[in-house]
Design a protein around this motif. Structure first.
Motif, PDB file in Angstrom:
ATOM      1  N   PHE A  34      24.762  -9.302 -22.511  1.00  0.00           N
ATOM      2  CA  PHE A  34      23.360  -9.093 -22.886  1.00  0.00           C
ATOM      3  C   PHE A  34      22.569 -10.388 -22.786  1.00  0.00           C
ATOM      4  N   VAL A  35      23.123 -11.490 -23.293  1.00  0.00           N
ATOM      5  CA  VAL A  35      22.423 -12.778 -23.244  1.00  0.00           C
ATOM      6  C   VAL A  35      22.252 -13.237 -21.790  1.00  0.00           C
ATOM      7  N   ALA A  36      23.323 -13.087 -20.990  1.00  0.00           N
ATOM      8  CA  ALA A  36      23.220 -13.491 -19.588  1.00  0.00           C
ATOM      9  C   ALA A  36      22.220 -12.619 -18.842  1.00  0.00           C
ATOM     10  N   GLY A  37      22.244 -11.311 -19.111  1.00  0.00           N
ATOM     11  CA  GLY A  37      21.281 -10.430 -18.456  1.00  0.00           C
ATOM     12  C   GLY A  37      19.846 -10.749 -18.849  1.00  0.00           C
ATOM     13  N   LEU A  38      19.624 -11.047 -20.128  1.00  0.00           N
ATOM     14  CA  LEU A  38      18.277 -11.413 -20.580  1.00  0.00           C
ATOM     15  C   LEU A  38      17.822 -12.717 -19.930  1.00  0.00           C
ATOM     16  N   PHE A  39      18.724 -13.666 -19.817  1.00  0.00           N
ATOM     17  CA  PHE A  39      18.384 -14.945 -19.175  1.00  0.00           C
ATOM     18  C   PHE A  39      18.019 -14.738 -17.706  1.00  0.00           C
ATOM     19  N   LEU A  40      18.785 -13.876 -17.020  1.00  0.00           N
ATOM     20  CA  LEU A  40      18.472 -13.596 -15.622  1.00  0.00           C
ATOM     21  C   LEU A  40      17.138 -12.873 -15.486  1.00  0.00           C
ATOM     22  N   VAL A  41      16.856 -11.961 -16.415  1.00  0.00           N
ATOM     23  CA  VAL A  41      15.570 -11.244 -16.366  1.00  0.00           C
ATOM     24  C   VAL A  41      14.408 -12.214 -16.532  1.00  0.00           C
ATOM     25  N   VAL A  42      14.575 -13.180 -17.452  1.00  0.00           N
ATOM     26  CA  VAL A  42      13.509 -14.172 -17.656  1.00  0.00           C
ATOM     27  C   VAL A  42      13.316 -15.020 -16.402  1.00  0.00           C
ATOM     28  N   LEU A  43      14.407 -15.476 -15.818  1.00  0.00           N
ATOM     29  CA  LEU A  43      14.293 -16.286 -14.600  1.00  0.00           C
ATOM     30  C   LEU A  43      13.675 -15.483 -13.463  1.00  0.00           C
ATOM     31  N   LEU A  44      14.132 -14.216 -13.314  1.00  0.00           N
ATOM     32  CA  LEU A  44      13.584 -13.385 -12.251  1.00  0.00           C
ATOM     33  C   LEU A  44      12.109 -13.095 -12.490  1.00  0.00           C
ATOM     34  N   GLY A  45      11.746 -12.862 -13.754  1.00  0.00           N
ATOM     35  CA  GLY A  45      10.336 -12.602 -14.066  1.00  0.00           C
ATOM     36  C   GLY A  45       9.447 -13.792 -13.790  1.00  0.00           C
ATOM     37  N   ARG A  46       9.919 -14.974 -14.146  1.00  0.00           N
ATOM     38  CA  ARG A  46       9.117 -16.183 -13.890  1.00  0.00           C
ATOM     39  C   ARG A  46       8.995 -16.436 -12.390  1.00  0.00           C
ATOM     40  N   TRP A  47      10.075 -16.142 -11.665  1.00  0.00           N
ATOM     41  CA  TRP A  47       9.997 -16.342 -10.206  1.00  0.00           C
ATOM     42  C   TRP A  47       9.008 -15.370  -9.573  1.00  0.00           C
ATOM     43  N   LEU A  48       9.041 -14.107 -10.003  1.00  0.00           N
ATOM     44  CA  LEU A  48       8.107 -13.129  -9.455  1.00  0.00           C
ATOM     45  C   LEU A  48       6.666 -13.472  -9.828  1.00  0.00           C
ATOM     46  N   ARG A  69       3.928 -18.965 -23.456  1.00  0.00           N
ATOM     47  CA  ARG A  69       3.710 -20.047 -24.421  1.00  0.00           C
ATOM     48  C   ARG A  69       4.787 -20.027 -25.518  1.00  0.00           C
ATOM     49  N   TYR A  70       5.133 -18.828 -25.928  1.00  0.00           N
ATOM     50  CA  TYR A  70       6.139 -18.693 -26.999  1.00  0.00           C
ATOM     51  C   TYR A  70       7.429 -18.048 -26.448  1.00  0.00           C
ATOM     52  N   LEU A  71       7.777 -18.500 -25.242  1.00  0.00           N
ATOM     53  CA  LEU A  71       8.937 -17.881 -24.583  1.00  0.00           C
ATOM     54  C   LEU A  71      10.223 -18.081 -25.386  1.00  0.00           C
ATOM     55  N   THR A  72      10.378 -19.243 -25.992  1.00  0.00           N
ATOM     56  CA  THR A  72      11.598 -19.503 -26.768  1.00  0.00           C
ATOM     57  C   THR A  72      11.709 -18.555 -27.950  1.00  0.00           C
ATOM     58  N   LEU A  73      10.549 -18.363 -28.647  1.00  0.00           N
ATOM     59  CA  LEU A  73      10.573 -17.441 -29.798  1.00  0.00           C
ATOM     60  C   LEU A  73      10.861 -16.015 -29.347  1.00  0.00           C
ATOM     61  N   TRP A  74      10.233 -15.610 -28.245  1.00  0.00           N
ATOM     62  CA  TRP A  74      10.492 -14.270 -27.716  1.00  0.00           C
ATOM     63  C   TRP A  74      11.969 -14.122 -27.318  1.00  0.00           C
ATOM     64  N   PHE A  75      12.479 -15.152 -26.674  1.00  0.00           N
ATOM     65  CA  PHE A  75      13.870 -15.099 -26.210  1.00  0.00           C
ATOM     66  C   PHE A  75      14.829 -14.971 -27.398  1.00  0.00           C
ATOM     67  N   VAL A  76      14.619 -15.802 -28.412  1.00  0.00           N
ATOM     68  CA  VAL A  76      15.480 -15.753 -29.600  1.00  0.00           C
ATOM     69  C   VAL A  76      15.319 -14.426 -30.336  1.00  0.00           C
ATOM     70  N   GLY A  77      14.090 -13.942 -30.457  1.00  0.00           N
ATOM     71  CA  GLY A  77      13.849 -12.679 -31.148  1.00  0.00           C
ATOM     72  C   GLY A  77      14.527 -11.507 -30.450  1.00  0.00           C
ATOM     73  N   ILE A  78      14.399 -11.452 -29.125  1.00  0.00           N
ATOM     74  CA  ILE A  78      15.042 -10.357 -28.382  1.00  0.00           C
ATOM     75  C   ILE A  78      16.568 -10.439 -28.503  1.00  0.00           C
ATOM     76  N   LEU A  80      18.222 -11.659 -31.060  1.00  0.00           N
ATOM     77  CA  LEU A  80      18.586 -11.189 -32.401  1.00  0.00           C
ATOM     78  C   LEU A  80      18.517  -9.666 -32.495  1.00  0.00           C
ATOM     79  N   ILE A  81      17.476  -9.097 -31.904  1.00  0.00           N
ATOM     80  CA  ILE A  81      17.357  -7.632 -31.925  1.00  0.00           C
ATOM     81  C   ILE A  81      18.512  -6.991 -31.158  1.00  0.00           C
ATOM     82  N   GLY A  82      18.786  -7.523 -29.973  1.00  0.00           N
ATOM     83  CA  GLY A  82      19.889  -6.976 -29.186  1.00  0.00           C
ATOM     84  C   GLY A  82      21.235  -7.142 -29.879  1.00  0.00           C
ATOM     85  N   TRP A  83      21.426  -8.315 -30.513  1.00  0.00           N
ATOM     86  CA  TRP A  83      22.676  -8.552 -31.237  1.00  0.00           C
ATOM     87  C   TRP A  83      22.849  -7.559 -32.381  1.00  0.00           C
ATOM     88  N   ASN A  84      21.740  -7.285 -33.104  1.00  0.00           N
ATOM     89  CA  ASN A  84      21.810  -6.311 -34.195  1.00  0.00           C
ATOM     90  C   ASN A  84      22.131  -4.911 -33.674  1.00  0.00           C
TER      91      ASN A  84
END
Length: 222
Positions: A34-48, A69-78, A80-84
């Protein structure tokens, strides 16, 4: 100390069942995936997004810019939600397995003849419970056979004891009720009664021997 800790760790790993190890491995891989997939989605989204020319008044650009602007907070929040969510799903699966084991234990306590059937992931637990169930059934059958043998022994013993005892009572009653009987017959009847009484004593001694053999462990010497 290090050797002691290593031994304790080895014992702890040995106590874990294959299902526990498999479930823990799946949980860990799911979190990492899940963490790796989320990281790839963020990278792919920024590239697009970098490949598109945005207008400052575009609503999508405003939303994406605020997220960036708050990408780190969004990343950590998602995360935590996914982990839960993932933890909840695996805990639900674990409790489901636990409910199956409790139901199987109740079935095992009733000594049911039908085999225990669990989920496919609990094949090893199912096999162990069925082995225990078969052992319980064998023990119950052995106890029932032992009880039947004991009852048969009591019946046979009562019959064997009653036969000479009846003869003894019969001859002694005859000697009591017939005072005019000849000395020859009196001696004969007394001898028969004594013989039957001695036979009765032998049977009682044999019964005591059987009881003593059952209560003690004998070492035979060839």
């Amino acid at each position: 100390r290090l050797n002691s800790r290593d031994e304790q760790a080895d014992q702890e790993r040995a106590r874990r069942s294959p299902m526990t190890r498999q479930l823990f491995l799946q949980y860990t891989l799911t979190i990492l995936g899940f963490v790796a997939g989320l990281f790839l989605v963020v990278l792919l989204g920024r590239w697009l997004c970098s490949r598109i020319t945005w207008q400052p008044d575009n609503p999508i650009y405003i939303i994406l810019n605020s997220i960036n602007r708050y990408l780190t907070l969004w990343f950590v929040g998602i995360i935590l939600i996914g982990w839960n969510v993932i933890t909840y799903r695996y805990l639900a699966k674990l409790f489901h397995y636990l409910d199956e084991i409790v139901a199987a234990s109740k079935q095992l306590a009733k000594s049911a003849e039908t085999p225990i059937v669990l989920s496919g992931a609990m094949k090893n637990v199912q096999d162990e419970l069925n082995l225990t169930r078969e052992q319980v059934l064998r023990n119950a059958m052995a106890a029932k056979e032992a009880e039947q043998k004991k009852n048969d022994l009591i019946v046979y013993l009562a019959h064997d004891l009653k036969t000479p005892l009846t003869s003894v009572i019969g001859y002694l009653s005859l000697l009591r009720d017939e005072p005019q009987i000849s000395l020859e017959l009196r001696a004969r009847y007394t001898g028969i009664a004594l013989e039957k009484a001695e036979r009765l004593e032998d049977l009682i001694n044999e019964f005591f021997d059987i009881t003593r053999f059952n209560l003690t462990t004998l070492s035979l010497e060839p």
